[in-house]
Design a protein around this motif. Structure first.
Motif, PDB file in Angstrom:
ATOM      1  N   LEU A 172       0.916  -1.087   0.056  1.00 19.75           N
ATOM      2  CA  LEU A 172      -0.089   0.053   0.268  1.00 19.75           C
ATOM      3  C   LEU A 172       0.821   1.223  -0.084  1.00 19.75           C
ATOM      4  O   LEU A 172       0.562   2.225  -0.741  1.00 19.75           O
ATOM      5  CB  LEU A 172      -1.059  -0.184   1.079  1.00 19.75           C
ATOM      6  CG  LEU A 172      -2.163  -1.063   1.013  1.00 19.75           C
ATOM      7  CD1 LEU A 172      -2.929  -0.919   2.298  1.00 19.75           C
ATOM      8  CD2 LEU A 172      -3.138  -0.573  -0.018  1.00 19.75           C
ATOM      9  N   GLN A 173       1.973   1.365   0.664  1.00 21.77           N
ATOM     10  CA  GLN A 173       2.863   2.574   0.691  1.00 21.77           C
ATOM     11  C   GLN A 173       3.413   2.634  -0.690  1.00 21.77           C
ATOM     12  O   GLN A 173       3.387   3.646  -1.082  1.00 21.77           O
ATOM     13  CB  GLN A 173       3.992   2.226   1.839  1.00 21.77           C
ATOM     14  CG  GLN A 173       3.720   2.174   3.270  1.00 21.77           C
ATOM     15  CD  GLN A 173       4.816   1.868   4.108  1.00 21.77           C
ATOM     16  OE1 GLN A 173       5.811   0.902   3.592  1.00 21.77           O
ATOM     17  NE2 GLN A 173       4.944   2.396   5.103  1.00 21.77           N
ATOM     18  N   LYS A 233       2.031   1.598  -3.593  1.00 19.18           N
ATOM     19  CA  LYS A 233       1.078   2.032  -4.535  1.00 19.18           C
ATOM     20  C   LYS A 233       0.642   3.503  -4.275  1.00 19.18           C
ATOM     21  O   LYS A 233       0.396   4.280  -5.251  1.00 19.18           O
ATOM     22  CB  LYS A 233      -0.381   1.149  -4.273  1.00 19.18           C
ATOM     23  CG  LYS A 233      -0.080  -0.170  -4.843  1.00 19.18           C
ATOM     24  CD  LYS A 233      -0.192  -0.139  -6.362  1.00 19.18           C
ATOM     25  CE  LYS A 233      -1.495   0.206  -7.024  1.00 19.18           C
ATOM     26  NZ  LYS A 233      -1.667   0.369  -8.325  1.00 19.18           N
ATOM     27  N   ASN A 234       0.585   4.024  -3.013  1.00 20.87           N
ATOM     28  CA  ASN A 234       0.489   5.204  -2.757  1.00 20.87           C
ATOM     29  C   ASN A 234       1.698   6.098  -3.449  1.00 20.87           C
ATOM     30  O   ASN A 234       1.371   7.178  -4.040  1.00 20.87           O
ATOM     31  CB  ASN A 234       0.243   5.546  -1.278  1.00 20.87           C
ATOM     32  CG  ASN A 234      -1.023   5.169  -0.692  1.00 20.87           C
ATOM     33  OD1 ASN A 234      -1.824   5.032  -1.527  1.00 20.87           O
ATOM     34  ND2 ASN A 234      -1.234   4.934   0.322  1.00 20.87           N
ATOM     35  N   ALA A 235       2.680   5.695  -3.404  1.00 17.34           N
ATOM     36  CA  ALA A 235       3.996   6.645  -3.895  1.00 17.34           C
ATOM     37  C   ALA A 235       3.725   6.516  -5.447  1.00 17.34           C
ATOM     38  O   ALA A 235       4.017   7.630  -5.965  1.00 17.34           O
ATOM     39  CB  ALA A 235       5.096   5.932  -3.260  1.00 17.34           C
ATOM     40  N   LEU A 268       1.239   6.408  -7.257  1.00 18.46           N
ATOM     41  CA  LEU A 268       0.077   7.335  -7.688  1.00 18.46           C
ATOM     42  C   LEU A 268       0.506   8.640  -7.637  1.00 18.46           C
ATOM     43  O   LEU A 268       0.250   9.494  -8.424  1.00 18.46           O
ATOM     44  CB  LEU A 268      -1.000   7.065  -6.700  1.00 18.46           C
ATOM     45  CG  LEU A 268      -1.971   5.630  -7.080  1.00 18.46           C
ATOM     46  CD1 LEU A 268      -3.036   5.410  -6.057  1.00 18.46           C
ATOM     47  CD2 LEU A 268      -2.683   5.630  -8.330  1.00 18.46           C
ATOM     48  N   TYR A 269       1.206   8.958  -6.606  1.00 19.56           N
ATOM     49  CA  TYR A 269       1.815  10.262  -6.470  1.00 19.56           C
ATOM     50  C   TYR A 269       2.635  10.487  -7.595  1.00 19.56           C
ATOM     51  O   TYR A 269       2.571  11.695  -8.200  1.00 19.56           O
ATOM     52  CB  TYR A 269       2.669  10.442  -5.118  1.00 19.56           C
ATOM     53  CG  TYR A 269       3.345  11.698  -4.843  1.00 19.56           C
ATOM     54  CD1 TYR A 269       2.731  12.678  -4.428  1.00 19.56           C
ATOM     55  CD2 TYR A 269       4.924  11.814  -4.984  1.00 19.56           C
ATOM     56  CE1 TYR A 269       3.604  14.064  -4.556  1.00 19.56           C
ATOM     57  CE2 TYR A 269       5.623  12.894  -4.851  1.00 19.56           C
ATOM     58  CZ  TYR A 269       4.880  14.039  -4.540  1.00 19.56           C
ATOM     59  OH  TYR A 269       5.572  15.050  -4.522  1.00 19.56           O
TER      60      TYR A 269
END
Length: 75
Positions: free
Chosen positions: A7-8, A10-12, A14-15
């Protein structure tokens, strides 16, 4: 756990996709995922290839740390 690490990352990702100038951030992310277990790192690399825009993937391919990390998994 693998779920939290995934999840970390994936969020990065997307950023990163939302940035216009991202060479520095791609470098930082490439260093970051080198700390991940090989199976998770491989999954993220495949996901970048298959699910991210082509320009972002090409930026990762130009990143020496990202490429070296890929080949280090096979040593």
């Amino acid at each position: 756990s693998h779920s939290r690490l995934y999840l970390q990352a994936k969020n990065a990702i997307l950023y990163l996709q939302n940035l216009k100038e991202r060479k520095r951030e791609v470098d930082i992310f490439s260093k970051f995922i080198q700390l991940y277990p090989d199976d998770l790192k491989m999954g993220l690399m495949k996901e970048i290839k298959l699910n991210c825009d082509e320009n972002l993937y090409k930026e990762f391919l130009k990143n020496e740390i990202f490429i070296e990390g890929f080949f280090e998994m096979y040593q």
